[in-house]
Design a protein around this motif. Structure first.
Motif, mmCIF file in Angstrom:
data_model
loop_
_atom_site.group_PDB
_atom_site.id
_atom_site.type_symbol
_atom_site.label_atom_id
_atom_site.label_comp_id
_atom_site.label_asym_id
_atom_site.label_seq_id
_atom_site.Cartn_x
_atom_site.Cartn_y
_atom_site.Cartn_z
ATOM 1 N N ALA A 104 0.691 -1.213 -0.086
ATOM 2 C CA ALA A 104 -0.093 0.079 0.046
ATOM 3 C C ALA A 104 1.029 1.409 0.068
ATOM 4 O O ALA A 104 0.619 2.368 -0.845
ATOM 5 C CB ALA A 104 -0.889 0.019 1.058
ATOM 6 N N TRP A 144 -8.440 14.317 -1.231
ATOM 7 C CA TRP A 144 -9.367 13.172 -0.746
ATOM 8 C C TRP A 144 -8.921 12.020 -1.619
ATOM 9 O O TRP A 144 -8.787 12.125 -2.988
ATOM 10 C CB TRP A 144 -10.723 13.599 -1.175
ATOM 11 C CG TRP A 144 -11.035 14.826 0.011
ATOM 12 C CD1 TRP A 144 -10.921 16.054 -0.350
ATOM 13 C CD2 TRP A 144 -11.779 14.621 1.308
ATOM 14 N NE1 TRP A 144 -11.401 16.724 0.875
ATOM 15 C CE2 TRP A 144 -12.038 16.155 1.857
ATOM 16 C CE3 TRP A 144 -11.969 13.734 1.920
ATOM 17 C CZ2 TRP A 144 -12.490 16.366 3.024
ATOM 18 C CZ3 TRP A 144 -12.917 13.953 3.208
ATOM 19 C CH2 TRP A 144 -12.794 15.272 3.702
ATOM 20 N N ASN A 146 -11.395 9.103 -0.936
ATOM 21 C CA ASN A 146 -12.348 8.248 -0.831
ATOM 22 C C ASN A 146 -13.329 8.396 -2.069
ATOM 23 O O ASN A 146 -13.296 9.379 -2.751
ATOM 24 C CB ASN A 146 -13.025 8.171 0.396
ATOM 25 C CG ASN A 146 -14.027 9.561 0.448
ATOM 26 O OD1 ASN A 146 -14.872 9.974 -0.204
ATOM 27 N ND2 ASN A 146 -13.504 10.371 1.752
ATOM 28 N N GLY A 170 -5.561 4.577 8.486
ATOM 29 C CA GLY A 170 -5.548 4.881 7.047
ATOM 30 C C GLY A 170 -5.799 6.045 6.610
ATOM 31 O O GLY A 170 -6.928 6.125 5.831
ATOM 32 N N ASN A 171 -5.484 7.134 6.902
ATOM 33 C CA ASN A 171 -6.051 8.429 7.088
ATOM 34 C C ASN A 171 -5.792 9.150 5.560
ATOM 35 O O ASN A 171 -5.977 10.450 5.444
ATOM 36 C CB ASN A 171 -5.567 9.377 8.198
ATOM 37 C CG ASN A 171 -4.024 9.804 7.940
ATOM 38 O OD1 ASN A 171 -3.340 9.160 7.465
ATOM 39 N ND2 ASN A 171 -3.907 11.104 8.172
ATOM 40 N N GLY A 172 -5.033 8.652 4.636
ATOM 41 C CA GLY A 172 -4.924 9.102 3.412
ATOM 42 C C GLY A 172 -3.957 10.401 3.392
ATOM 43 O O GLY A 172 -3.180 10.552 4.333
ATOM 44 N N ASN A 181 -1.063 5.890 9.611
ATOM 45 C CA ASN A 181 -1.223 5.568 8.296
ATOM 46 C C ASN A 181 0.446 4.748 7.708
ATOM 47 O O ASN A 181 1.360 5.253 8.620
ATOM 48 C CB ASN A 181 -0.797 6.860 7.329
ATOM 49 C CG ASN A 181 -1.269 6.587 5.777
ATOM 50 O OD1 ASN A 181 -1.050 5.490 5.201
ATOM 51 N ND2 ASN A 181 -2.093 7.718 5.234
ATOM 52 N N ILE A 182 0.341 3.706 6.825
ATOM 53 C CA ILE A 182 1.536 2.883 6.571
ATOM 54 C C ILE A 182 2.364 3.890 5.592
ATOM 55 O O ILE A 182 3.447 3.443 5.155
ATOM 56 C CB ILE A 182 1.189 1.763 6.132
ATOM 57 C CG1 ILE A 182 2.174 0.556 5.960
ATOM 58 C CG2 ILE A 182 0.537 1.825 4.479
ATOM 59 C CD1 ILE A 182 2.375 -0.105 6.986
ATOM 60 N N GLN A 229 2.257 10.432 2.928
ATOM 61 C CA GLN A 229 1.047 10.910 2.817
ATOM 62 C C GLN A 229 0.912 11.585 4.221
ATOM 63 O O GLN A 229 0.378 12.740 4.445
ATOM 64 C CB GLN A 229 -0.008 9.804 3.016
ATOM 65 C CG GLN A 229 -0.257 9.204 1.555
ATOM 66 C CD GLN A 229 -1.505 8.281 1.312
ATOM 67 O OE1 GLN A 229 -1.947 7.721 2.548
ATOM 68 N NE2 GLN A 229 -2.322 8.520 0.590
ATOM 69 N N ALA A 259 -1.918 -1.004 10.461
ATOM 70 C CA ALA A 259 -3.199 -1.384 11.048
ATOM 71 C C ALA A 259 -3.500 -2.641 11.596
ATOM 72 O O ALA A 259 -4.269 -3.138 12.582
ATOM 73 C CB ALA A 259 -4.492 -1.330 9.764
ATOM 74 N N GLU A 316 -12.334 3.606 3.869
ATOM 75 C CA GLU A 316 -12.073 2.965 2.756
ATOM 76 C C GLU A 316 -10.770 2.411 2.597
ATOM 77 O O GLU A 316 -9.795 2.746 1.755
ATOM 78 C CB GLU A 316 -12.319 4.072 1.670
ATOM 79 C CG GLU A 316 -12.809 3.421 0.324
ATOM 80 C CD GLU A 316 -12.950 4.670 -0.613
ATOM 81 O OE1 GLU A 316 -14.203 5.257 -0.428
ATOM 82 O OE2 GLU A 316 -12.530 4.732 -1.751
ATOM 83 N N ALA A 317 -10.131 1.915 3.718
ATOM 84 C CA ALA A 317 -8.796 1.466 3.648
ATOM 85 C C ALA A 317 -8.593 0.051 4.094
ATOM 86 O O ALA A 317 -7.722 -0.711 3.756
ATOM 87 C CB ALA A 317 -7.952 2.266 4.640
ATOM 88 N N PHE A 325 -9.476 -2.836 2.864
ATOM 89 C CA PHE A 325 -9.173 -3.979 1.947
ATOM 90 C C PHE A 325 -7.940 -4.060 1.624
ATOM 91 O O PHE A 325 -7.313 -4.856 1.147
ATOM 92 C CB PHE A 325 -10.128 -3.727 0.620
ATOM 93 C CG PHE A 325 -10.088 -2.172 0.059
ATOM 94 C CD1 PHE A 325 -9.145 -1.803 -0.829
ATOM 95 C CD2 PHE A 325 -11.068 -1.175 0.431
ATOM 96 C CE1 PHE A 325 -8.754 -0.581 -1.254
ATOM 97 C CE2 PHE A 325 -10.889 0.190 0.032
ATOM 98 C CZ PHE A 325 -9.916 0.158 -0.846
ATOM 99 N N HIS A 326 -6.987 -2.846 2.170
ATOM 100 C CA HIS A 326 -5.535 -2.960 1.701
ATOM 101 C C HIS A 326 -4.821 -3.560 3.023
ATOM 102 O O HIS A 326 -3.781 -3.928 2.637
ATOM 103 C CB HIS A 326 -5.097 -1.392 1.939
ATOM 104 C CG HIS A 326 -5.271 -0.650 0.633
ATOM 105 N ND1 HIS A 326 -4.513 -1.115 -0.510
ATOM 106 C CD2 HIS A 326 -5.962 0.620 0.370
ATOM 107 C CE1 HIS A 326 -4.607 -0.169 -1.386
ATOM 108 N NE2 HIS A 326 -5.688 0.853 -1.101
ATOM 109 N N PHE A 327 -5.400 -3.899 3.882
ATOM 110 C CA PHE A 327 -4.806 -4.376 5.098
ATOM 111 C C PHE A 327 -4.129 -5.730 5.008
ATOM 112 O O PHE A 327 -5.172 -6.404 4.499
ATOM 113 C CB PHE A 327 -5.506 -4.080 6.285
ATOM 114 C CG PHE A 327 -5.985 -2.574 6.901
ATOM 115 C CD1 PHE A 327 -5.112 -1.649 6.262
ATOM 116 C CD2 PHE A 327 -7.118 -2.386 7.636
ATOM 117 C CE1 PHE A 327 -5.854 -0.302 6.455
ATOM 118 C CE2 PHE A 327 -7.604 -1.194 8.133
ATOM 119 C CZ PHE A 327 -6.919 -0.042 7.433
#
Ligand SMILES: C[S@@+](CC[C@H](N)C(=O)[O-])C[C@H]1O[C@@H](n2cnc3c(N)ncnc32)[C@H](O)[C@@H]1O
Length: 301
Positions: A31, A50, A52, A91-93, A114-115, A119, A139, A156-157, A159-161
Motif C-alpha cells: 500500500a 481526498w 475516498n 489509513g487516513n490518506g 498510516n502505513i 501521505q 493497521a 475505505e482502507a 481492503f488494503h490491510f
C-alpha cells in the motif's frame, strides 16, 4: 529534453515507475508503494486531498457534488463515534478527513495512523488543523496500549490491510469497553467467471497491491468483526450511492480534462476505470458502511 523529462511530461512520475516495477513483485508494504505513487494530486481524486469515493446525492453527473460527497462519507462515519473522546483514524490518506473527524466527533485526542509516510508528510497542515498526532504504522500491528481509545474510524482502507481479522482484533484491543469502530470497506461478492472478469479482478489486485484475501463478502467481514468480540454490528450496503456515481464522475473527468495528463497516463487511468466498471456492473463488488461496539464487559477485560 531527456528521456525522463519526456516521460514526466506524459504525466508519469518516478514513483509511478517504482509502482509499475513493484507490480511484478511488491515489497513488505504494497500500500505504501501504491500511495507514494499516487502522490498528493491524484488525477482521478474526486477533490484535492481526498482519496475516498464519496457518499453521493444524485447520479454523479453534477461535478459540484464530488467535493461534498467525499466529506459526507466521512461525516457519516464520524457521526457514529462517541463525542469528545479519544479517536484513532486508521489509513487516513492525505488527512483531508481528519479536520472533519475532529469537528464532527469533537475529538479530545485524535491519532492518525498510516502505513504511507509520504501521505502523513503531505497532510501535515491538515493534521495540525485537526490537532491530530501522525503515526506511521500498520493497521494490523497497532503501536498502542490496550484500552487507549474510545473510537476507531477507518475510511475505505481495510481492503488494503494485510489481514482484516488482525485489524479487527487490534481495534478491539486498543478500544476501551463501550468503544466504537466505524468504517467503510469494499466487499466482493464472488470470484470472477470468465476471462474478462478475471482480467478485471487481477488487474485491480495488482495495481492496488492487494492480496486475494482482500476479496471478502459482507457476511464474511461481519463474521470477522464478531469473532474479534464486537457486538451490535450494524451494516449498510451503499454501492449505488458511492461506486456508481463516482464512476460516472471519473469517466466524465477523463473525457473532458484532456490537458491535465498525458495520453499514456490517461489511457492507463481509463483502462483501470473500465475494469472497476466491469466489476460493479456485474455485481461483483459493493460498498459497505459498518459500525460495531466493544461490549462494556468483554471476555478480554
Ligand atoms: C483508499 S486510501 C483511503 C484514504 C483515506 N481514508 C480517504 O478516504 O481519503 C487507503 C489508505 O489506507 C492506508 N493504508 C493501507 N494499508 C495500510 C496499513 N496496513 N496500515 C495503515 N494504513 C494503511 C493507505 O496508505 C491509504 O492512506
Amino acid at each position: 529534453m531527456g528521456r525522463v523529462d519526456i516521460v514526466m511530461k506524459a504525466g508519469w512520475t518516478r514513483e509511478n515507475f517504482r509502482h509499475g516495477a513493484a507490480m511484478l513483485r511488491y515489497g513488505r508494504h504494497p500500500a505504501a508503494t501504491v500511495y507514494d505513487s499516487i502522490g498528493e494530486d491524484f488525477f482521478l481524486a474526486l477533490a484535492p486531498g481526498w482519496l475516498n469515493l464519496g457518499l453521493w446525492q444524485g447520479n454523479g453527473s453534477d461535478p459540484a457534488e464530488a467535493s461534498v460527497a467525499v466529506r459526507r462519507l466521512v461525516e457519516t462515519l464520524a457521526g457514529e463515534l462517541p463525542k469528545g473522546a479519544d479517536v484513532l483514524d486508521v489509513g487516513n490518506g492525505l488527512a483531508a478527513q481528519d479536520p472533519v473527524i475532529a469537528d464532527v466527533a469533537g475529538t479530545r485526542r485524535l491519532v492518525a495512523l498510516n502505513i504511507t509516510r509520504s501521505q502523513l508528510v503531505a497532510g501535515r497542515q491538515r493534521l495540525a488543523e485537526a490537532r491530530a498526532w501522525p503515526v506511521n504504522g500498520d493497521a494490523t500491528r497497532l503501536p498502542f496500549a490496550a484500552g487507549s481509545f474510545d473510537g476507531v474510524i477507518s475510511v475505505e482502507a481495510a481492503f488494503h490491510f494485510p489481514s482484516r481479522a488482525r485489524f479487527f482484533a487490534e481495534s478491539f484491543r486498543v478500544l476501551r469497553p463501550g468503544g466504537v469502530i466505524s468504517m467503510s470497506d469494499v466487499p466482493t461478492y464472488r470470484y470472477p467467471r470468465g476471462p474478462r472478469e478475471l482480467l478485471a479482478a487481477l488487474s485491480q489486485l495488482r495495481v492496488w497491491g492487494l492480496g486475494a484475501h482482500a476479496a471478502a463478502t459482507p457476511v464474511e467481514i461481519v463474521r470477522q468483526v464478531e469473532i474479534s468480540g464486537f457486538v451490535d454490528v450494524r451494516t449498510e450496503l451503499v454501492g449505488e450511492r458511492v461506486i456508481e456515481p463516482a464512476l460516472r464522475f471519473v469517466r466524465e473527468r477523463l473525457r473532458t480534462s484532456r490537458e491535465d495528463a498525458g495520453g499514456s497516463y490517461r489511457l492507463a487511468a481509463s483502462f483501470m476505470v473500465s475494469q472497476v466498471e466491469l466489476l460493479w456492473d456485474r455485481g461483483m463488488i459493493d460498498y459497505l458502511l459498518l459500525r460495531a461496539t466493544k461490549p462494556n464487559s468483554s471476555r478480554q477485560d
